[in-house]
Design an enzyme around this catalytic site. Structure first.
Site, PDB file in Angstrom:
ATOM      1  N   GLU A  28       0.828  -1.201   0.000  1.00 42.63           N
ATOM      2  CA  GLU A  28       0.000   0.000   0.000  1.00 42.63           C
ATOM      3  C   GLU A  28       0.868   1.258   0.000  1.00 42.63           C
ATOM      4  O   GLU A  28       0.521   2.253  -0.639  1.00 42.63           O
ATOM      5  CB  GLU A  28      -0.946  -0.002   1.205  1.00 42.63           C
ATOM      6  CG  GLU A  28      -1.985  -1.100   1.130  1.00 42.63           C
ATOM      7  CD  GLU A  28      -2.836  -1.191   2.377  1.00 42.63           C
ATOM      8  OE1 GLU A  28      -4.070  -1.094   2.254  1.00 42.63           O
ATOM      9  OE2 GLU A  28      -2.262  -1.340   3.480  1.00 42.63           O
ATOM     10  N   LYS A 106     -12.247   2.511   1.030  1.00 39.31           N
ATOM     11  CA  LYS A 106     -11.053   1.897   0.458  1.00 39.31           C
ATOM     12  C   LYS A 106     -11.508   0.735  -0.429  1.00 39.31           C
ATOM     13  O   LYS A 106     -11.579  -0.411   0.026  1.00 39.31           O
ATOM     14  CB  LYS A 106     -10.172   1.426   1.619  1.00 39.31           C
ATOM     15  CG  LYS A 106      -8.750   1.157   1.312  1.00 39.31           C
ATOM     16  CD  LYS A 106      -8.011   0.885   2.635  1.00 39.31           C
ATOM     17  CE  LYS A 106      -6.555   0.634   2.408  1.00 39.31           C
ATOM     18  NZ  LYS A 106      -5.851   0.379   3.673  1.00 39.31           N
TER      19      LYS A 106
END
Length: 129
Positions: A28, A106
């Site tokens: 990420e 997300k």
């Protein structure tokens, strides 16, 4: 101010899309991912409604520009911390704002799901920050 936000004036900005490097997983922070942000920003719009004067409200463009900057000015491991940061920056910048509800979504969270998304939602009054 009453305890209910349901009957309050608000600006709504929904589905704002940003690319960021927030998250716990190493991928990420390297690759980044898409995020969506939904905002409800509450303040008394009586003066703006009566006068039709821009100075009596909070500019949608100014809100967006602030969120865009705040989204990328710091990397967060948790979207909870990111959401809190966005709220704090709104209160710091716009005196008229009484409360904020932010949802950080997300869609590509590292979960074994076919469809859906992970999200958080935070609701804060100015005096709670």
């Amino acid at each position: 101010m009453s305890d209910s936000f349901a009957d309050r004036d608000r600006i709504v900005l929904a589905g704002l899309a940003f690319y960021g490097y927030h998250g716990i997983m190493p991928e990420e922070s390297k690759l980044g991912q898409r995020f969506r942000v939904d905002l409800e920003i509450g303040f008394d719009m009586t003066e703006a409604g009566r006068t039709d004067e821009v100075e009596a409200t909070v500019s949608y463009a100014d809100i967006y520009n602030l969120i865009e900057k705040a989204f990328s000015e710091k990397r967060f491991k948790l979207i909870e911390a990111l959401g809190y940061h966005l709220i704090a920056r709104l209160f710091e910048t716009f005196e008229r704002i009484e409360w904020v509800r932010v949802r950080v979504r997300k869609p590509e969270a590292p979960l074994p799901i076919v469809a859906g998304e992970a999200a958080i939602e935070i609701l804060r009054r100015k005096e709670d920050i």
